[in-house]
Design an enzyme around this catalytic site. Sequence first.
Site, PDB file in Angstrom:
ATOM      1  N   LYS A 108       0.814  -1.215   0.000  1.00 13.74           N
ATOM      2  CA  LYS A 108       0.000   0.000   0.000  1.00 13.74           C
ATOM      3  C   LYS A 108       0.848   1.266   0.000  1.00 13.74           C
ATOM      4  O   LYS A 108       0.362   2.340  -0.352  1.00 13.74           O
ATOM      5  CB  LYS A 108      -0.984  -0.026   1.162  1.00 13.74           C
ATOM      6  CG  LYS A 108      -2.075  -1.062   0.945  1.00 13.74           C
ATOM      7  CD  LYS A 108      -3.160  -1.020   1.991  1.00 13.74           C
ATOM      8  CE  LYS A 108      -4.280  -1.992   1.652  1.00 13.74           C
ATOM      9  NZ  LYS A 108      -3.872  -3.414   1.814  1.00 13.74           N
TER      10      LYS A 108
HETATM   11  C1  LIG Z   1      -4.456  -4.470   1.112  1.00 14.96           C
HETATM   12  C2  LIG Z   1      -3.691  -5.728   1.029  1.00 14.96           C
HETATM   13  C3  LIG Z   1      -4.007  -6.749   0.098  1.00 14.96           C
HETATM   14  C4  LIG Z   1      -5.213  -6.669  -0.809  1.00 14.96           C
HETATM   15  O1  LIG Z   1      -5.050  -5.730  -1.851  1.00 14.96           O
HETATM   16  P1  LIG Z   1      -6.329  -5.232  -2.660  1.00 14.96           P
HETATM   17  O2  LIG Z   1      -5.830  -4.151  -3.555  1.00 14.96           O
HETATM   18  O3  LIG Z   1      -7.296  -4.711  -1.627  1.00 14.96           O
HETATM   19  O4  LIG Z   1      -6.879  -6.396  -3.398  1.00 14.96           O
HETATM   20  C5  LIG Z   1      -3.205  -7.871   0.034  1.00 14.96           C
HETATM   21  N1  LIG Z   1      -2.161  -8.023   0.865  1.00 14.96           N
HETATM   22  C6  LIG Z   1      -1.821  -7.080   1.765  1.00 14.96           C
HETATM   23  C7  LIG Z   1      -0.664  -7.325   2.671  1.00 14.96           C
HETATM   24  C8  LIG Z   1      -2.549  -5.893   1.875  1.00 14.96           C
HETATM   25  O5  LIG Z   1      -2.202  -4.975   2.791  1.00 14.96           O
END
Ligand SMILES: *Cc1c(COP(=O)(O)O)cnc(C)c1O
Length: 474
Positions: A108
């Site tokens: 993120k």
């Molecule tokens: C947010 C997150 C996901 C999922 O990603 P999306 O874009 O919501 O599908 C997967 N793994 C981790 C570690 C995350 O923080």
Amino acid sequence: MMYRDTRDASRKVSFKTAVLQGMDPETGGLYIPMEIPELPRSFLFRNPAPSFRDIAFEAAKPFVSGEISDGELMAIIADAYPFIAPVAPIDPTTYVLELFHGPTCAFKDFGARFMARMMAHFNRGEDKTLHILVATSGDTGSAVGSAFHGVSGIDVTILYPAGKISRLQEKQLSTFDGNVRALSVSGTFDDCQKLVKTAFTDEALRGKLRLSSANSINISRLLPQSFYYIYGSLLIRERGPYDSKIENPSLIVTVPSGNFGNLTSGLMARKMGAPIRGFIAATNSNHTIPDWLETGDYKARPSVSTLSNAMDVGAPSNYERMQAMYSVEEARRLIAGYWLDDAGTMDAIRSCHARTGYIIDPHGAVAWKAWDDVRSGAMADMLAGKKVSSGMPGLRGKASQAPEWAQDCVDRKCIGMILETAHPSKFGETVKEATGRDPSIPERLEKVLSLPDRSQPMTNDYAKFREWIVDNLR
Ligand SMILES: *Cc1c(COP(=O)(O)O)cnc(C)c1O
């Protein structure tokens, strides 16, 4: 570039409006770019392959053109990405794209850091501070807090449910100073979200303060996630044939998914020309999208808790973008749906370590297992008409709906890139239970554990929250 509303294609806005609004306030729809131009082949096929920053610049340019100059865009990218996404080969046909090298050790960071700088850019010249309110169930809060930390003209208040996030997650979002602060709310994540939403609709409060959100549906979080798909796929196009001894291998990318922002960014990268043949949408027991691919029906449902908790989403918001870009038939040609339960996830962490030596976190493990199953028989079984009983984990779908690349996989002409979305030490206990090994903690995480906790307690009562805002935000 103009952006259109997923619910009403006639509603178009500039990039600035899309960034500052997040979603269309009238329809509740999300913004998607009017078109996704392909990068010039002279750029994609350049030798040596372009750097991460060059890719980020060239990929972002058409999406901000007319609103952000080349010089400013370059500066934003350099400031946002002092880290990259290394590609680790773990067996002759598998690469791990490591997306945890940012400050909060989760993917993120890529989206949040770009969004923060875009918001700061569009906020320049305003004399009043822009206040970001964000509710989090864990990882989003720290990525957003870290991305905005020290950005002038903007400040951030993070609301999280007291006692319902891990100790490391709490440390990661409650130890900022300066323009980022955290409120520990006695209640659930939904209570936190309700407090934030109520504040946004509080006209009197909005008359006093400039408020904004920084949630995951913002288009400026999705665009930059396409950069690493392009980067990783170009790198693998170069070395894949040598490592795998396969001539012209097809690249299949497996994405551990929850809200489906990451996978949507991958679809955009492919349209931009990234050499990706297809995708595997890998989820945990929250398998709304694999079910949509299998049945053609989209059924949102309440989320269930799993070991890969950042993917615990029953109503993924980016479904709306996916279906604005592709019909279900088109999506099936490109994407295979797969899901895994918690027992399978534990087994996947163990098997990945035992067979490759690579320590993977529970989210990446779901992707590893999906790719490993698909290449080693599940796709062949599907094409041969073998049925997986309904309600069981695994590759979903039937032969007549198989993706275009299915036969390549059976003929062993595919190589895989799996996305590792978090550092394994963020889920150290689970990883240790599965492998017997304690993943080493990166210095930037270790440091956070020794910082003083600065979060302030808050009730889930809006009047109290409003009072706090009026007393503390300027
Ligand atoms: C947010 C997150 C996901 C999922 O990603 P999306 O874009 O919501 O599908 C997967 N793994 C981790 C570690 C995350 O923080």
